[in-house]
Design an enzyme around this catalytic site. Structure first.
Site, PDB file in Angstrom:
ATOM      1  N   ASP A 237     -36.704   3.797 -10.146  1.00 24.39           N
ATOM      2  CA  ASP A 237     -35.415   4.238 -10.866  1.00 24.39           C
ATOM      3  C   ASP A 237     -34.363   3.538 -10.723  1.00 24.39           C
ATOM      4  O   ASP A 237     -34.220   2.409  -9.980  1.00 24.39           O
ATOM      5  CB  ASP A 237     -35.013   5.936 -10.126  1.00 24.39           C
ATOM      6  CG  ASP A 237     -34.876   5.724  -8.633  1.00 24.39           C
ATOM      7  OD1 ASP A 237     -35.482   4.835  -7.783  1.00 24.39           O
ATOM      8  OD2 ASP A 237     -33.850   6.368  -8.102  1.00 24.39           O
ATOM      9  N   GLU A 305     -35.278   6.793  -5.443  1.00 28.84           N
ATOM     10  CA  GLU A 305     -34.472   5.890  -4.262  1.00 28.84           C
ATOM     11  C   GLU A 305     -32.779   6.228  -4.399  1.00 28.84           C
ATOM     12  O   GLU A 305     -32.180   6.189  -3.464  1.00 28.84           O
ATOM     13  CB  GLU A 305     -34.820   4.801  -4.142  1.00 28.84           C
ATOM     14  CG  GLU A 305     -34.378   3.937  -3.134  1.00 28.84           C
ATOM     15  CD  GLU A 305     -32.998   3.245  -3.139  1.00 28.84           C
ATOM     16  OE1 GLU A 305     -32.508   2.979  -2.288  1.00 28.84           O
ATOM     17  OE2 GLU A 305     -32.295   3.121  -4.138  1.00 28.84           O
TER      18      GLU A 305
END
Length: 621
Positions: A237, A305
């Site tokens: 991400d 994350e």
């Protein structure tokens, strides 16, 4: 999920509040005095198991004592000389014998000064960039003296793959419930990786597992079941681009590769470059017929994350734990972290690439301050002290009385530059026992260095009132602390804040616990030697251990890498070269990009890591 809660009931001081009175309270937090520091230093000496460490500590104590004696001797000489002159009406003594003691004192001081100067020069001359890992291969190429390279075709292939990955808008949003991430875009990236790395996805020795629907875990099975596995990490991400109109390219997710071979877009250095180059390293070894290493290697790619990793890395850690089998832990975990930077330290050769590897990570907590001691009322009849004023005083105290610094780890890190430091810096850092007050001032004078040596205090939100002629009935602020490991945890941080504020009208609640400081990973190990070897073979510069001021997915992997002695082996490093320190601003900022050449170095780093992991960790079984 992110844990929220309230602090316990506070023991509050009297309504009167000032710094002097606060210092008299039980439990007042202040920086340790010289006596306390001396006692702690004594404990350290007693607990030292390494003989060289003991000798080094004793040497510093002797040096510091000698310096103190020299200063004391100068004062004694000055007073004696003044007494000899003034005691005789300002005239020299009639007796020649009276001058003899002064001559001897002067000679002794001269000799002492010469010895002190010799010690300072010796320490500076012997300050060398040593390899704490103790492996002879560190500092040069272990198997070949040739610098590894990437041909233009492979380099262009890696750049094109990263550009394709950037076009997958795998944005994580810090919201509760639905809308945190785009499932379709993450699955699109999954499919891209499958297409780009056919050997990885067809090898009988590589197992691909989708964790919690959106994260990925690859397990490259080793040939020796007794060899302790290792794990490389990255995340799929990216953060949003709220200032997209300020970028130099039209679309931050366009995946542009310009005429100079620069790949533009969100994720170029955070963190899709690591995902791609790790898999390219694995794919290239499979192409060359390296079907297995001795030890198993995990590749962990979480999908969230940027918002805590609670659905990605946290779930991956559970799967890895189950697969460890008879192994109690991983031998090593490597995740994203600091970079390789030229000109990072003033005074050092601006062309020298310095690799910063974080072996410890700060904690993170937010505290809510509320003041509601005064009722709401019309501004024509204000209270002697408003809620806003009381809160403002509390915030001012927090900012003007920051946490005490912890300099020892920082000073030891700089010493790793050794002979790369210019002479004046070698004199200073080689003799920190003598120049520590100066170093303290210089380190704390810049936010970038101060953040690495103390718990930081950042006032991030302040709210009160909604009308210009009404006194608000409450005022509120949020304070974010990044906790230095030596300040332990959020409980100690709140205790410090209470004593600094020293006002019962200011209510404190622990709003959010994100992460506690990580354990410090030792660097005198084969694990660190492995990283040094891989870094130096590609970037040809010194490796400096440092503290990670931000937070990573490693919070979820700490227990996986804890050995039988309770030590963790977790490192944080991104093999990206920056030509100047200011370039690091593109991280989570605008114009995020990486050149094809520098992307190739990332690939070479991970290849070197995989090619040497068995040799360096041969005793990890």
């Amino acid at each position: 999920e992110q844990e929220e809660g309230k602090g316990g009931a506070m023991e509050v001081p009297s309504p009167h509040s000032c710094w002097v009175c606060a210092s008299r309270e039980a439990g007042f937090v202040r920086e340790p005095g010289l006596g306390s520091k001396a006692r702690e230093a004594g404990k350290d000496v007693v607990n030292v198991e390494n003989l060289s460490g003991l000798i080094r500590r004793v040497s510093r104590i002797v040096q510091a004592t000698g310096a103190s004696m020299c200063v004391l001797a100068v004062l004694v000489l000055g007073l004696s000389f003044a007494d000899a002159r003034l005691g005789n009406g300002g005239q020299p003594s009639a007796s020649e014998g009276d001058a003899a003691p002064l001559v001897w004192i002067g000679a002794g001081l001269g000799a002492g000064f010469v010895v002190l100067l010799a010690v300072v020069v010796f320490n500076a001359a012997t300050l060398t960039a040593e390899s704490p890992g103790g492996n002879e291969a560190v500092g040069h190429l272990a198997k070949s003296e040739e610098t590894p390279t990437v041909d233009s075709t492979k380099a262009a292939e890696i750049a094109a793959a990263l550009a394709d990955a950037i076009r997958c808008k795998t944005i994580s949003h810090d919201v509760v419930g639905e809308g945190k991430y785009d499932t379709a875009e993450l699955l699109k990236l999954h499919e891209l990786l499958r297409e780009r790395f056919p050997l990885v996805h067809s090898s009988t020795f590589v197992t691909r597992t989708v964790v919690n629907d959106l994260s990925l875990l690859y397990e490259w099975q080793g040939s020796d079941p007794n060899a302790q596995p290792v794990m490389l990490c990255a995340h799929l991400d990216v953060v949003p681009t709220p200032h997209a109109d300020e970028w130099a390219v039209d679309d931050p997710f366009g995946g542009l590769v310009d005429d100079e071979g620069i790949v533009w877009g969100r994720g170029a250095i955070d963190n899709k470059h690591n995902v791609l180059t790790q898999l390219f390293a694995l794919e290239s070894l499979l192409e060359e017929g390296v079907t297995q290493l001795e030890r198993t290697v995990f590749f962990a790619f979480g999908h969230d994350e940027e918002i805590g990793g609670y659905e990605g890395a946290q779930e991956i850690s559970k799967v890895v734990q189950e697969r460890l089998g008879h192994h109690s832990s991983l031998a090593l975990v490597l995740d994203e972290g600091p970079f390789v930077v030229k000109g990072a330290i003033p005074g050092v050769d601006p062309e020298l690439p310095i690799a910063f590897v974080a072996n410890v990570e700060k904690g993170n907590c937010s505290i809510k301050l509320t003041v509601d001691s005064q009722d709401s009322g019309h501004s024509s009849m204000p209270h002697p002290e408003s809620n806003i004023g009381i809160l403002a005083k509390a915030l001012h105290r927090l900012e003007t009385r920051p946490f005490p610094p912890h300099l020892d780890q920082y000073l030891e890190s700089v010493r790793h530059l050794g002979s790369h430091l210019p002479l004046h810096l070698r004199l200073v850092f080689g003799n920190a026992w003598l120049f520590k007050p100066l170093l303290r001032h210089l380190i704390l004078s810049k936010p970038t260095t101060a953040a690495g040596v103390r718990t930081t205090t950042a006032i991030t939100v302040a709210k009160a009132g909604n009308k210009i002629n009404v006194m608000p009935g409450s005022a509120m602020a949020f304070v974010n602390h990044r906790i230095h490991p030596e300040d332990i945890d959020e409980e100690h941080v709140m205790a410090y804040d209470r004593k600094v504020i020293n006002d019962r009208r200011v209510k404190m609640d622990l709003h959010r616990i994100l992460i506690r400081p990580s354990p410090v990973t030792p660097i005198d190990t084969p694990q660190f030697a492995l990283l040094e070897r891989a870094i130096k073979s590609v970037f040809h510069g010194p490796v400096v251990p440092t503290i990670m001021v931000g937070n990573t997915d490693t919070r979820h992997y700490l227990e996986l890498a804890k050995d039988q002695d309770g030590q963790t082996h977790v490192f944080r490093f991104s093999p990206v070269l920056f030509d100047k320190l200011s370039d690091t601003k593109m991280f989570h900022g605008i114009d995020e990009r990486i050149s094809t050449e520098k992307l190739s170095k990332c690939f070479l780093f991970y290849r070197s890591f995989l090619c040497n992991v068995d040799d360096f960790l041969e005793n990890s079984r």
